[in-house]
Design a protein around this motif. Structure first.
Motif, PDB file in Angstrom:
ATOM      1  N   ASP A 102       0.770  -1.090  -0.009  1.00 41.29           N
ATOM      2  CA  ASP A 102      -0.011  -0.091   0.105  1.00 41.29           C
ATOM      3  C   ASP A 102       0.879   1.289  -0.063  1.00 41.29           C
ATOM      4  O   ASP A 102       1.883   1.403   0.608  1.00 41.29           O
ATOM      5  N   ALA A 103       0.743   2.188  -0.784  1.00 40.16           N
ATOM      6  CA  ALA A 103       1.406   3.340  -0.989  1.00 40.16           C
ATOM      7  C   ALA A 103       1.602   4.251   0.347  1.00 40.16           C
ATOM      8  O   ALA A 103       2.694   4.660   0.611  1.00 40.16           O
ATOM      9  N   ALA A 104       0.542   3.681   1.226  1.00 35.59           N
ATOM     10  CA  ALA A 104       0.826   4.684   2.694  1.00 35.59           C
ATOM     11  C   ALA A 104       2.088   3.888   3.463  1.00 35.59           C
ATOM     12  O   ALA A 104       2.488   4.652   4.426  1.00 35.59           O
ATOM     13  N   ASN A 105       2.439   2.880   3.214  1.00 36.01           N
ATOM     14  CA  ASN A 105       3.249   2.257   3.594  1.00 36.01           C
ATOM     15  C   ASN A 105       4.695   2.806   3.428  1.00 36.01           C
ATOM     16  O   ASN A 105       5.820   2.630   4.291  1.00 36.01           O
ATOM     17  N   LEU A 106       4.714   3.733   2.671  1.00 33.57           N
ATOM     18  CA  LEU A 106       5.922   4.274   2.327  1.00 33.57           C
ATOM     19  C   LEU A 106       6.258   5.381   3.422  1.00 33.57           C
ATOM     20  O   LEU A 106       7.523   5.729   3.800  1.00 33.57           O
ATOM     21  N   SER A 107       5.381   5.788   4.205  1.00 35.22           N
ATOM     22  CA  SER A 107       5.299   6.815   5.574  1.00 35.22           C
ATOM     23  C   SER A 107       5.924   5.960   6.558  1.00 35.22           C
ATOM     24  O   SER A 107       6.082   6.616   7.592  1.00 35.22           O
ATOM     25  N   ARG A 108       5.990   4.681   6.404  1.00 29.88           N
ATOM     26  CA  ARG A 108       6.652   3.784   7.519  1.00 29.88           C
ATOM     27  C   ARG A 108       7.874   3.404   7.384  1.00 29.88           C
ATOM     28  O   ARG A 108       8.583   2.484   7.992  1.00 29.88           O
ATOM     29  N   VAL A 109       8.483   3.675   6.057  1.00 27.11           N
ATOM     30  CA  VAL A 109       9.853   3.383   5.949  1.00 27.11           C
ATOM     31  C   VAL A 109      11.068   4.044   6.759  1.00 27.11           C
ATOM     32  O   VAL A 109      11.693   5.068   6.111  1.00 27.11           O
ATOM     33  N   HIS A 110      11.013   3.974   8.124  1.00 27.05           N
ATOM     34  CA  HIS A 110      11.722   4.600   9.219  1.00 27.05           C
ATOM     35  C   HIS A 110      11.879   3.808  10.262  1.00 27.05           C
ATOM     36  O   HIS A 110      11.186   2.884  10.490  1.00 27.05           O
ATOM     37  N   TRP A 111      12.799   4.138  11.250  1.00 27.78           N
ATOM     38  CA  TRP A 111      13.053   3.615  12.453  1.00 27.78           C
ATOM     39  C   TRP A 111      11.921   3.660  13.505  1.00 27.78           C
ATOM     40  O   TRP A 111      12.337   3.193  14.533  1.00 27.78           O
ATOM     41  N   PHE A 112      10.963   4.475  13.290  1.00 30.95           N
ATOM     42  CA  PHE A 112      10.088   4.984  14.264  1.00 30.95           C
ATOM     43  C   PHE A 112       8.926   3.957  14.589  1.00 30.95           C
ATOM     44  O   PHE A 112       7.960   4.632  15.047  1.00 30.95           O
ATOM     45  N   ASN A 113       8.822   2.902  13.722  1.00 30.24           N
ATOM     46  CA  ASN A 113       7.638   2.016  13.903  1.00 30.24           C
ATOM     47  C   ASN A 113       7.729   1.553  15.148  1.00 30.24           C
ATOM     48  O   ASN A 113       8.544   0.791  15.627  1.00 30.24           O
ATOM     49  N   ALA A 114       6.436   1.276  15.952  1.00 32.05           N
ATOM     50  CA  ALA A 114       6.032   0.579  17.032  1.00 32.05           C
ATOM     51  C   ALA A 114       6.346  -0.880  16.883  1.00 32.05           C
ATOM     52  O   ALA A 114       6.511  -1.348  15.607  1.00 32.05           O
ATOM     53  N   ALA A 115       6.352  -1.608  18.042  1.00 33.98           N
ATOM     54  CA  ALA A 115       6.622  -2.927  17.739  1.00 33.98           C
ATOM     55  C   ALA A 115       5.550  -3.800  17.110  1.00 33.98           C
ATOM     56  O   ALA A 115       5.887  -4.849  16.416  1.00 33.98           O
ATOM     57  N   ASP A 116       4.397  -3.139  16.996  1.00 32.84           N
ATOM     58  CA  ASP A 116       3.257  -3.700  16.192  1.00 32.84           C
ATOM     59  C   ASP A 116       3.414  -3.280  14.902  1.00 32.84           C
ATOM     60  O   ASP A 116       2.610  -3.810  13.931  1.00 32.84           O
ATOM     61  N   ARG A 117       4.298  -2.596  14.427  1.00 35.72           N
ATOM     62  CA  ARG A 117       4.508  -1.920  12.993  1.00 35.72           C
ATOM     63  C   ARG A 117       3.525  -1.140  12.498  1.00 35.72           C
ATOM     64  O   ARG A 117       3.559  -0.791  11.296  1.00 35.72           O
ATOM     65  N   ARG A 118       2.625  -0.929  13.406  1.00 38.38           N
ATOM     66  CA  ARG A 118       1.371   0.077  12.943  1.00 38.38           C
ATOM     67  C   ARG A 118       1.515   1.503  13.446  1.00 38.38           C
ATOM     68  O   ARG A 118       1.443   2.375  12.702  1.00 38.38           O
ATOM     69  N   GLY A 119       1.834   1.589  14.798  1.00 33.32           N
ATOM     70  CA  GLY A 119       1.848   2.900  15.592  1.00 33.32           C
ATOM     71  C   GLY A 119       3.194   3.494  15.252  1.00 33.32           C
ATOM     72  O   GLY A 119       4.151   2.901  14.832  1.00 33.32           O
ATOM     73  N   ARG A 120       3.547   4.454  15.884  1.00 31.97           N
ATOM     74  CA  ARG A 120       4.594   5.140  15.972  1.00 31.97           C
ATOM     75  C   ARG A 120       5.288   5.482  17.347  1.00 31.97           C
ATOM     76  O   ARG A 120       4.534   5.658  18.443  1.00 31.97           O
ATOM     77  N   VAL A 121       6.775   5.398  17.585  1.00 31.70           N
ATOM     78  CA  VAL A 121       7.225   5.448  18.867  1.00 31.70           C
ATOM     79  C   VAL A 121       8.257   6.793  18.647  1.00 31.70           C
ATOM     80  O   VAL A 121       8.639   7.177  17.670  1.00 31.70           O
ATOM     81  N   GLU A 122       8.403   7.425  19.772  1.00 35.26           N
ATOM     82  CA  GLU A 122       9.483   8.549  19.681  1.00 35.26           C
ATOM     83  C   GLU A 122      10.845   8.087  19.894  1.00 35.26           C
ATOM     84  O   GLU A 122      11.427   8.778  19.147  1.00 35.26           O
ATOM     85  N   VAL A 123      11.222   6.834  20.378  1.00 37.83           N
ATOM     86  CA  VAL A 123      12.473   6.360  20.540  1.00 37.83           C
ATOM     87  C   VAL A 123      12.516   4.975  19.667  1.00 37.83           C
ATOM     88  O   VAL A 123      11.678   4.223  20.056  1.00 37.83           O
ATOM     89  N   PRO A 124      13.322   4.825  18.502  1.00 44.02           N
ATOM     90  CA  PRO A 124      13.307   3.862  17.668  1.00 44.02           C
ATOM     91  C   PRO A 124      13.633   2.328  18.588  1.00 44.02           C
ATOM     92  O   PRO A 124      14.205   2.505  19.367  1.00 44.02           O
ATOM     93  N   ALA A 125      13.073   1.435  18.071  1.00 39.82           N
ATOM     94  CA  ALA A 125      13.139   0.020  18.725  1.00 39.82           C
ATOM     95  C   ALA A 125      14.374  -0.462  18.809  1.00 39.82           C
ATOM     96  O   ALA A 125      15.230  -0.169  17.951  1.00 39.82           O
TER      97      ALA A 125
END
Ligand SMILES: Cc1ncc(COP(=O)(O)O)c(C=O)c1O
Length: 498
Positions: A61-84
């Motif tokens: 899904d094109a929206a997944n381009l906004s997830r191409v970073h280190w700040f994804n939460a463990a469930d890979r859906r949300g966002r975290v302040e400090v990378p995993a």
């Protein structure tokens, strides 16, 4: 299609091709994130997180381009302040220095950070007008993860993505590719294992003869260097700053990274500039190219060798560490087999949550950990000396490799006595052999080794090859990020997607 210069600059090359890419982006609603956004240094457009809640991180899904970073939460859906990341204590490593491991598995679609350089390679072409999704096929030469990232990005764009990788890579990688490519002929298996990068280049030369094939070569694409400098570097800083907020005297002593394309290690250049961090490159002892111009075969999947990548800033590298593949292979058994886990559970000096997190560490991550311990021993690092390293992908990609390691190292079966021995041999009793601190002469030796690949075989001019010895060359690439981001914003605006 020929490669565009040694370092493409952020300028439009062909308006017609760019228009075609714009039309494709508009049609499919592909908004391209900037490097600053992926680095966590600029906000994503409003509504991005809301939009993402309904998007499967494993879908093209094109929206997944906004997830191409280190700040994804463990469930890979949300966002975290400090990378995993995980922090390895002395009870596990035997050294005082905390070893901090950045986890690449929360990246979308492929569960590895290599989707970041794949995105960087294609986005820089889309915005300059050097890739036409209507006409071109994206060819992704790789030792396994980069081509998966490339195929995922190609799927989003709706163009053909061709994976070129050695036949000996793990079965899990091939299974993933079979699910994602548009046609089975889009998986090209070259001879050998990850040490056979030359064979990958040869195949790419063959493919480049067809004008529709665009080779997105991670080993020579400076977008790979740039993306890791900007995004992995920023994520690493965030993790370290977070650690330092709880440990006031901490210093970022070293960044340790096994080199395949030598993209990830670019984060070290940024850390050295900002924190004076030492940069250590890791390779397999069975193929000690940087250590002693050596050659051979090994099983640390993802590390391509017998060559020095064009994008490796060798003259800024401080240490080379060679790790035998028998260490990560056995550690994979220790952390991820039932018998290994049962043994570890009996050790009350180890945090069960930390042990469970080793499911997120693949073979090269385990090699990085071994290398980090070796370095800490060699340098006599203390409790304030943070050693930062990376797990590019997770153990889930190596279940079959774990089974093979079981048969190879423990033909009679792997039990708790064996697990105890592995713990000692591969963690507690690690020595600092095969750690080479580089002086200028050693750096020059490794730098020169690249000549044979890039000038003699791949047609780079000697002048372009030599320019890379000067640090200003690399600083210019890092400084070009805002220029690229400006082009990406402009592209999104023209596509009506901002
Ligand atoms: C599992 C794994 N580890 C390490 C690396 C090396 O990373 P880099 O290519 O950024 O040097 C790769 C690269 O593909 C990889 O797939």
């Amino acid at each position: 299609m020929p490669e565009v210069g040694l370092i493409p600059s952020p300028e439009i090359v062909d308006r017609k091709i760019r228009d075609s890419a714009l039309a494709r982006s508009r049609l499919r609603g592909i908004r391209l994130p900037t490097f600053a956004q992926l680095a966590g240094e600029a906000p994503m457009p409003e509504g991005t997180s809301e939009r993402l809640t309904s998007v499967d991180p494993n879908s093209p899904d094109a929206a997944n381009l906004s997830r191409v970073h280190w700040f994804n939460a463990a469930d890979r859906r949300g966002r975290v302040e400090v990378p995993a990341h995980i922090i390895l204590p002395k009870a596990l490593t035997g050294v005082e220095a905390p070893i901090v491991v950045m986890l690449g598995s929360p990246f979308p679609m492929i569960g590895a950070h290599k989707v970041l350089p794949a995105y960087a390679a294609l986005v820089t072409r889309l915005v300059t007008g050097t890739f036409d999704p209507d006409h071109h096929r994206a060819v992704w030469p790789s030792t396994g993860n980069y081509c998966r990232g490339g195929v995922a990005i190609s799927r989003i764009l709706g163009c053909d993505g061709i994976a070129v990788l050695p036949e000996g890579m793990s079965r899990e990688r091939y299974e993933w590719l079979e699910r994602w490519v548009a046609d089975p002929s889009h998986i090209i298996r070259t001879y050998g294992t990850e040490s056979n990068v030359k064979e990958i280049y040869d195949k790419c030369h063959e493919l480049a003869a067809s004008e529709e094939n665009v080779i997105l070569n991670q080993f020579s694409a400076f977008s790979n260097y740039m993306a890791h400098y900007a995004c992995t570097g920023a994520a690493a800083e965030k993790i370290f700053e977070d650690y330092r907020s709880r440990n006031g005297h901490a210093r970022l002593a070293a960044f340790v990274s096994a080199t395949g394309s030598a993209g990830t290690i670019a984060a070290g250049d940024r850390l050295k500039k900002n924190f004076g961090t030492r940069i250590a490159a890791v390779e397999a002892l069975e193929c000690p190219t940087m250590l002693e111009n050596g050659y051979g075969e090994h099983n640390i999947q993802g590390i391509g060798d017998k060559h020095i990548p064009l994008i490796h800033n060798v003259m800024n590298t401080d240490v080379v560490i060679a790790v035998s593949d028998s260490f990560p292979d056995r550690l994979n058994l220790l952390f991820n087999s039932d018998a290994g886990k049962a043994y570890l559970a009996t050790r009350d000096d180890l945090d069960p949550q930390l042990l469970a997190a080793f499911s997120e560490v693949g073979i090269s991550g385990l090699a990085n950990i071994v290398a980090a311990i070796k370095l800490a021993k060699r340098m006599n690092y203390g409790a304030d000396d943070v050693v930062l390293t990376v797990a590019t992908d997770s153990a889930r990609l190596y279940t079959t490799e774990m089974e093979s390691a079981g048969t190879k190292f423990f033909p009679g079966g792997f039990g708790s006595v064996d697990a105890d021995k592995v713990f000692d041999a591969c963690l507690a009793d690690i020595n600092d052999n095969n750690v080479l601190e580089l002086d200028q002469r050693e750096r020059r030796r490794i730098f020169n080794l690249g000549y044979y690949t890039w000038v003699e075989q791949q047609g780079i001019s000697v002048e372009d090859f030599d320019r890379r010895a000067d640090q200003s060359f690399w600083q210019d690439i890092a400084a070009s990020v805002p220029g690229w981001d400006g082009m990406i914003e402009e592209f999104n605006n023209e596509a009506g997607l901002n």
